[in-house]
Write an enzyme that holds these catalytic residues in place. Structure first.
Site, PDB file in Angstrom:
ATOM      1  N   HIS A  22       1.286  -0.975   0.030  1.00  0.00           N
ATOM      2  CA  HIS A  22       0.062   0.298   0.354  1.00  0.00           C
ATOM      3  C   HIS A  22       0.878   1.231   0.051  1.00  0.00           C
ATOM      4  O   HIS A  22       0.646   2.141  -0.517  1.00  0.00           O
ATOM      5  CB  HIS A  22      -0.731  -0.148   0.900  1.00  0.00           C
ATOM      6  CG  HIS A  22      -2.184  -0.835   1.594  1.00  0.00           C
ATOM      7  ND1 HIS A  22      -2.242  -2.356   2.678  1.00  0.00           N
ATOM      8  CD2 HIS A  22      -2.723  -1.585   0.756  1.00  0.00           C
ATOM      9  CE1 HIS A  22      -3.032  -3.076   2.186  1.00  0.00           C
ATOM     10  NE2 HIS A  22      -3.640  -2.608   0.965  1.00  0.00           N
ATOM     11  N   LYS A  46     -16.740  -7.270   9.389  1.00  0.00           N
ATOM     12  CA  LYS A  46     -17.650  -7.517  11.151  1.00  0.00           C
ATOM     13  C   LYS A  46     -16.438  -6.959  11.675  1.00  0.00           C
ATOM     14  O   LYS A  46     -16.576  -5.932  12.834  1.00  0.00           O
ATOM     15  CB  LYS A  46     -18.402  -7.860  10.630  1.00  0.00           C
ATOM     16  CG  LYS A  46     -19.693  -8.004   9.743  1.00  0.00           C
ATOM     17  CD  LYS A  46     -20.821  -8.579  10.513  1.00  0.00           C
ATOM     18  CE  LYS A  46     -22.419  -7.798  10.145  1.00  0.00           C
ATOM     19  NZ  LYS A  46     -22.650  -8.395   8.366  1.00  0.00           N
ATOM     20  N   ARG A  95      -1.238  -6.682  -8.159  1.00  0.00           N
ATOM     21  CA  ARG A  95      -0.874  -7.613  -7.649  1.00  0.00           C
ATOM     22  C   ARG A  95       0.083  -8.125  -9.187  1.00  0.00           C
ATOM     23  O   ARG A  95       1.033  -8.987  -8.800  1.00  0.00           O
ATOM     24  CB  ARG A  95      -1.173  -7.942  -6.470  1.00  0.00           C
ATOM     25  CG  ARG A  95      -0.233  -7.118  -5.341  1.00  0.00           C
ATOM     26  CD  ARG A  95      -1.426  -7.774  -3.986  1.00  0.00           C
ATOM     27  NE  ARG A  95      -2.600  -7.057  -4.465  1.00  0.00           N
ATOM     28  CZ  ARG A  95      -3.316  -7.501  -3.055  1.00  0.00           C
ATOM     29  NH1 ARG A  95      -2.960  -7.159  -1.925  1.00  0.00           N
ATOM     30  NH2 ARG A  95      -4.441  -7.062  -2.978  1.00  0.00           N
ATOM     31  N   SER A 133      -2.846  -8.001   3.145  1.00  0.00           N
ATOM     32  CA  SER A 133      -2.823  -7.541   4.637  1.00  0.00           C
ATOM     33  C   SER A 133      -2.956  -8.646   4.867  1.00  0.00           C
ATOM     34  O   SER A 133      -3.115  -9.357   6.260  1.00  0.00           O
ATOM     35  CB  SER A 133      -4.554  -6.528   4.556  1.00  0.00           C
ATOM     36  OG  SER A 133      -4.018  -4.957   4.572  1.00  0.00           O
TER      37      SER A 133
HETATM   38  N1  LIG Z   1       0.946  -5.552  -2.142  1.00  0.00           N
HETATM   39  C1  LIG Z   1      -0.012  -4.422  -2.717  1.00  0.00           C
HETATM   40  N2  LIG Z   1       0.830  -4.436  -4.380  1.00  0.00           N
HETATM   41  C2  LIG Z   1      -0.127  -2.923  -5.160  1.00  0.00           C
HETATM   42  N3  LIG Z   1      -1.298  -3.098  -4.926  1.00  0.00           N
HETATM   43  C3  LIG Z   1      -1.282  -3.409  -3.507  1.00  0.00           C
HETATM   44  C4  LIG Z   1      -1.047  -4.250  -2.927  1.00  0.00           C
HETATM   45  N4  LIG Z   1      -1.273  -4.826  -1.429  1.00  0.00           N
HETATM   46  C5  LIG Z   1      -3.465  -4.341  -1.726  1.00  0.00           C
HETATM   47  N5  LIG Z   1      -2.858  -3.488  -2.689  1.00  0.00           N
HETATM   48  C6  LIG Z   1      -4.154  -2.859  -3.736  1.00  0.00           C
HETATM   49  O1  LIG Z   1      -4.724  -1.722  -2.574  1.00  0.00           O
HETATM   50  C7  LIG Z   1      -6.071  -1.561  -2.996  1.00  0.00           C
HETATM   51  C8  LIG Z   1      -6.480  -1.758  -1.741  1.00  0.00           C
HETATM   52  O2  LIG Z   1      -6.497  -3.559  -0.807  1.00  0.00           O
HETATM   53  P1  LIG Z   1      -7.176  -4.079   0.001  1.00  0.00           P
HETATM   54  O3  LIG Z   1      -7.401  -3.001   1.477  1.00  0.00           O
HETATM   55  O4  LIG Z   1      -8.140  -4.735  -0.094  1.00  0.00           O
HETATM   56  O5  LIG Z   1      -5.559  -4.661   0.553  1.00  0.00           O
HETATM   57  P2  LIG Z   1      -5.030  -6.053   1.204  1.00  0.00           P
HETATM   58  O6  LIG Z   1      -3.577  -5.784   1.035  1.00  0.00           O
HETATM   59  O7  LIG Z   1      -5.821  -6.876  -0.320  1.00  0.00           O
HETATM   60  O8  LIG Z   1      -5.758  -6.470   1.623  1.00  0.00           O
HETATM   61  P3  LIG Z   1      -7.285  -7.713   1.822  1.00  0.00           P
HETATM   62  O9  LIG Z   1      -6.419  -8.764   2.214  1.00  0.00           O
HETATM   63  O10 LIG Z   1      -7.475  -7.272   3.368  1.00  0.00           O
HETATM   64  O11 LIG Z   1      -7.822  -7.967   0.972  1.00  0.00           O
HETATM   65  C9  LIG Z   1      -6.630  -2.599  -3.741  1.00  0.00           C
HETATM   66  O12 LIG Z   1      -6.604  -1.683  -5.249  1.00  0.00           O
HETATM   67  C10 LIG Z   1      -5.194  -3.217  -3.698  1.00  0.00           C
HETATM   68  O13 LIG Z   1      -5.625  -4.570  -5.250  1.00  0.00           O
HETATM   69 MG   LIG Z   2      -7.727  -6.800  -0.878  1.00  0.00          MG
END
Ligand SMILES: Nc1ncnc2c1ncn2[C@@H]1O[C@H](COP(=O)(O)OP(=O)(O)OP(=O)(O)O)[C@@H](O)[C@H]1O
Ligand SMILES: [Mg+2]
Length: 168
Positions: A22, A46, A95, A133
């Site tokens: 992020h 939730k 990703r 995450s």
């Molecule tokens: N490591 C990463 N590299 C690039 N983009 C990312 C990465 N992690 C998340 N994103 C992007 O950030 C945005 C927000 O993602 P989000 O908050 O769902 O994170 P996540 O890591 O995918 O969390 P979760 O595992 O809870 O789904 C989305 O567009 C997701 O594709």
């Molecule tokens: Mg996600």
């Protein structure tokens, strides 16, 4: 020639918690757009590990040196929130192929809802392409090493949560 109105981008997500993937995307966005608003989706899951306020505080702390990075929570329809913020761009991170189908669907639905809002995809540094995450929480809970995959403040907060949980 600079554009007369500032170009505001929204980067929506759950950020539970913020990872270095992020952070990479936010830094890229901050270099391209006049302002980037990291928008935390309220109440999607939730039982998030970090409360909305904790997530806001973490991201604000990590980006305290960046004037054009703002952090807020939002609920309801993303496109309505974006238009309300006078944003013209939605930023999403890609990703791997696995992200593509869902992101493609969302981008086209959002375009249907708000044709003036453009979705921009950015790829992180390849060393962050496998981080999510969910995986961070899973690995941390099982005792795995997450240093370098999340900002130090996130690691601290995860450790603090683990300690309070053990006491309880
Ligand atoms: N490591 C990463 N590299 C690039 N983009 C990312 C990465 N992690 C998340 N994103 C992007 O950030 C945005 C927000 O993602 P989000 O908050 O769902 O994170 P996540 O890591 O995918 O969390 P979760 O595992 O809870 O789904 C989305 O567009 C997701 O594709
Ligand atoms: Mg996600």
């Amino acid at each position: 020639m600079s554009s007369p109105t500032p170009r505001v981008a929204i980067y929506p997500g759950s950020f539970d918690p913020l990872t270095n993937g992020h952070v990479d995307i936010i830094e890229r966005g901050a270099r391209i757009f006049d302002a980037i608003i990291v928008a935390i989706l309220a109440n999607v899951e939730k039982t998030p590990l970090f409360s909305e306020n904790e997530r806001i505080a973490i991201i604000r702390d990590v980006f305290k040196g960046h004037q054009n990075v703002q952090v807020e929570a939002f609920s309801g329809l993303l496109v309505e929130y974006a238009l309300h913020k006078n944003a013209t761009v939605l930023v999403r991170g890609l990703r791997a192929v696995s992200d593509f189908e869902y992101e493609f669907q969302m981008a086209l639905m959002n375009r249907h809802l708000a044709p003036g809002l453009e979705t921009v995809f950015m790829m992180p540094d390849e060393k962050y392409t496998y981080i999510s995450s969910r995986l961070i929480k899973e690995v941390f809970t099982l005792g795995g090493e997450i240093t370098g995959l999340v900002p130090p403040v996130v690691e601290e907060k995860l450790l603090a949560k683990q300690k309070t949980k053990k006491k309880a």
